[in-house]
Design an enzyme around this catalytic site. Sequence first.
Site, mmCIF file in Angstrom:
data_model
loop_
_atom_site.group_PDB
_atom_site.id
_atom_site.type_symbol
_atom_site.label_atom_id
_atom_site.label_comp_id
_atom_site.label_asym_id
_atom_site.label_seq_id
_atom_site.Cartn_x
_atom_site.Cartn_y
_atom_site.Cartn_z
ATOM 1 C CE LYS A 1 -1.643 -6.101 7.797
ATOM 2 N NZ LYS A 1 -2.798 -5.457 7.131
ATOM 3 C CG ASP B 1 -5.923 -4.461 8.494
ATOM 4 O OD1 ASP B 1 -5.320 -3.409 8.736
ATOM 5 O OD2 ASP B 1 -5.344 -5.525 8.211
#
Length: 295
Positions: free
Chosen positions: A69, A105
């Site tokens: 990420k 997220d």
Amino acid sequence: MMNSLKLAVLGSPIAHSRTPGLQESFARDAGICKFSCERIETDCSNLEATVARLVREGYDGFNCTMPLKGDMSLLANEIDREASLLRSVNTVAVRGVRLSAITTDGGGILLTLRRALAAEPLEGKKVLLLGAGGAARSTALSLAISGAELTVCNRTLSSAESLAAMLKKIADENPDLSRQLANVKCRGFDADTLCDASKSADILINCTAAGMRGSQEFDSLGFVDSLPKSAVVVDAVYNPLKTKLLIAAQERGLTAMSGLWMLVYQGALSFGFWTGETPDDDACRRAFERISDRL
């Protein structure tokens, strides 16, 4: 809505990712006839080459998991504000030769809590966050921006303090964001501390691996008995679907939400980013049921 959608999910390990089944459910409900979502084993050393191949081969987008990420946030041509603040990306749309990136997220936890709270606002809610890793960072930022009062409990106190320092730095550099970013409390993870911290919590969120299949359990779940009767418990773990933490919460009559809801809502936001149409609650419920049957 587009007629075809070619996706991938990158990570290491990636063989057990639920993303293909989740996105297949959304695509089916959206009437997309030609759909694919490939799991591609990828680490930081071959991320750039893998992404270049996806662009060449006409993929519409992809998800990426840890440990990719952070590196992916540096490869993207365009990145949204939350992903930029966190330096973390999990969703990328391929638009020509340009990569547009976001993180879903934090949005996934907010939608999970909206479901649990029946749209009751988060502002002023006292949230006890267990853990200070990658999942906790995204969760903490989104909750703090929403006005929640955060307490972070972690086995390694310095890691909790690093998370709090990150949020304070973001607050210092972005005065328009919630003042809650600069007022995060940090505590330990021993049984007595967890029980004491739970007494005033409106929401408890587990962002550790405790209770995950193959991982260790909590040393004690006594802190669940300390939570107020109106508290909401969310476990980011979704395998097993009902963790011992969630079972303990349900036995007390508390609202308990599986981490599978977080995964579903994160996926829904990704699907919306790729296609322009975010799945509604009915589509998310069907996706939850389809994926839970495979756990």
